[in-house]
Design a protein around this motif. Sequence first.
Motif, short mmCIF file in Angstrom:
data_model
loop_
_atom_site.label_atom_id
_atom_site.label_comp_id
_atom_site.label_asym_id
_atom_site.label_seq_id
_atom_site.Cartn_x
_atom_site.Cartn_y
_atom_site.Cartn_z
N VAL A 97 -34.16 -14.02 25.79
CA VAL A 97 -35.07 -13.13 26.53
C VAL A 97 -34.83 -13.40 28.02
CG1 VAL A 97 -37.47 -12.51 26.95
CG2 VAL A 97 -36.75 -13.20 24.67
N PHE A 98 -34.61 -12.36 28.79
CA PHE A 98 -34.37 -12.55 30.23
C PHE A 98 -34.84 -11.31 30.99
CE2 PHE A 98 -30.60 -11.02 28.12
CZ PHE A 98 -30.22 -9.93 28.88
N ASN A 99 -35.03 -11.48 32.29
CA ASN A 99 -35.48 -10.37 33.15
C ASN A 99 -34.31 -9.41 33.38
OD1 ASN A 99 -38.06 -11.34 33.44
ND2 ASN A 99 -37.43 -12.70 35.14
N GLY A 100 -34.67 -8.17 33.67
CA GLY A 100 -33.65 -7.15 33.89
C GLY A 100 -32.74 -7.46 35.05
N ASP A 101 -33.29 -8.15 36.07
CA ASP A 101 -32.47 -8.42 37.25
C ASP A 101 -31.75 -9.77 37.16
OD1 ASP A 101 -34.71 -9.88 37.32
OD2 ASP A 101 -35.27 -9.43 39.41
N SER A 102 -31.78 -10.42 35.98
CA SER A 102 -31.12 -11.73 35.86
C SER A 102 -29.61 -11.57 35.83
CB SER A 102 -31.56 -12.44 34.58
OG SER A 102 -32.93 -12.58 34.55
N VAL A 107 -27.99 -16.76 32.77
CA VAL A 107 -28.86 -16.78 31.57
C VAL A 107 -28.17 -17.55 30.46
CG1 VAL A 107 -29.90 -15.34 29.77
CG2 VAL A 107 -29.97 -14.59 32.14
#
Length: 338
Positions: A97-102, A107
Amino acid sequence: MLIKYLFKYISKGADRVKYTIQKQVNADVASSSVPTAAHERATNHDCRPINEVHNYLDGRYICPHEAAWRILDFHIHHRYPPVQVLIVHEENMQQLVFNGDSFIPEVLSNSYASTTTLLGWFESNSRDPQVSNPLLLWNNACDRMKDDYLHSLSAEVPDKAVTSMAGIVEQQLLYDLDDMLRSAVPSKSMRDFGLTVPSVDVTGVLRNRLLLEEMSYDKERLRKQHSDLLPKLNRHQRLVYNNVVSSIENNKQVLIFVYGHGGTGKTFLWTTILSYLRSMGKIALAVAASGIASLLLPSGTTAHSRFKLPIDLNNKKSCDIKKHTFLGDLLQRTTLIL
Ligand SMILES: Nc1ncnc2c1ncn2[C@@H]1O[C@H](COP(=O)(O)OP(=O)(O)OP(=O)(O)O)[C@@H](O)[C@H]1O
């Protein structure tokens, strides 16, 4: 779940409110009966700041049973053994699970983000001396695992003492564990961890209901019965008894014909011999020509049902018993037919 919910509900404590009565400082605002924004601002301004933590501690009410529960340090709820659902995945195929801007490489290199319950479990196992040492694990958990097998066995042969089968059950358990291990890692065997794996022959007993029935007698009770009956045998009975026992001990195949008038103690003799052999875990089949007569023998059956004797007997007929069947296996392991 309902009981658990009710219990938590009852022990959560009483609901409560706290209120104070204060003297209004601003008479003009107090006289206004219509609440306005200005009114509320003035009221808030006049009151002392509210210390919510302090209020909570002051107003907290602990009822007697909750107090006792906490003083005695009981858990509000618990589950034993603890159950944790593992997110099972193939190697390096876990979900992240990661942020869209990562930044993706970042990651992927973040070990914390890629840890799952399954990996955590592997990690914990590698640190636990019991889990990383199968022999130790077996010694500690064997009895509990056997319980499961014995429980299902008791459903299969309800009128027998399955606890006397504990030795065979243990062998079956080892055999099944080895089977599981080899299906997961074909190159490994329980022997690699210092455990012996029984032959299929030993474990075959549990799959054969006929064998199970003949091997799950209460040996302790039979031993006692034998020691009660043996001293009572008269001279003739004793002669037959000794003959039977010595030929079994010397592994000599004999055919003994015992006859006597009604009431002379034949059944008494059979019971003594059967209790001796069955208390030693040997298989002794008791059969009689008729159903009524078979009822007099301990765990007796009719010869027709036990050996599948044809009803119309003639020279050309034989018993329909195949070698690799449950009955064939039972007869091969039988020490005495009575
Ligand atoms: N050695 C013994 N000591 C004490 N009681 C005995 C002894 N032998 C036989 N009995 C008793 O005698 C009675 C008759 O014995 P049993 O039923 O064994 O005879 P049986 O030969 O099998 O008779 P039947 O042929 O009619 O079936 C039973 O009550 C049994 O308990």
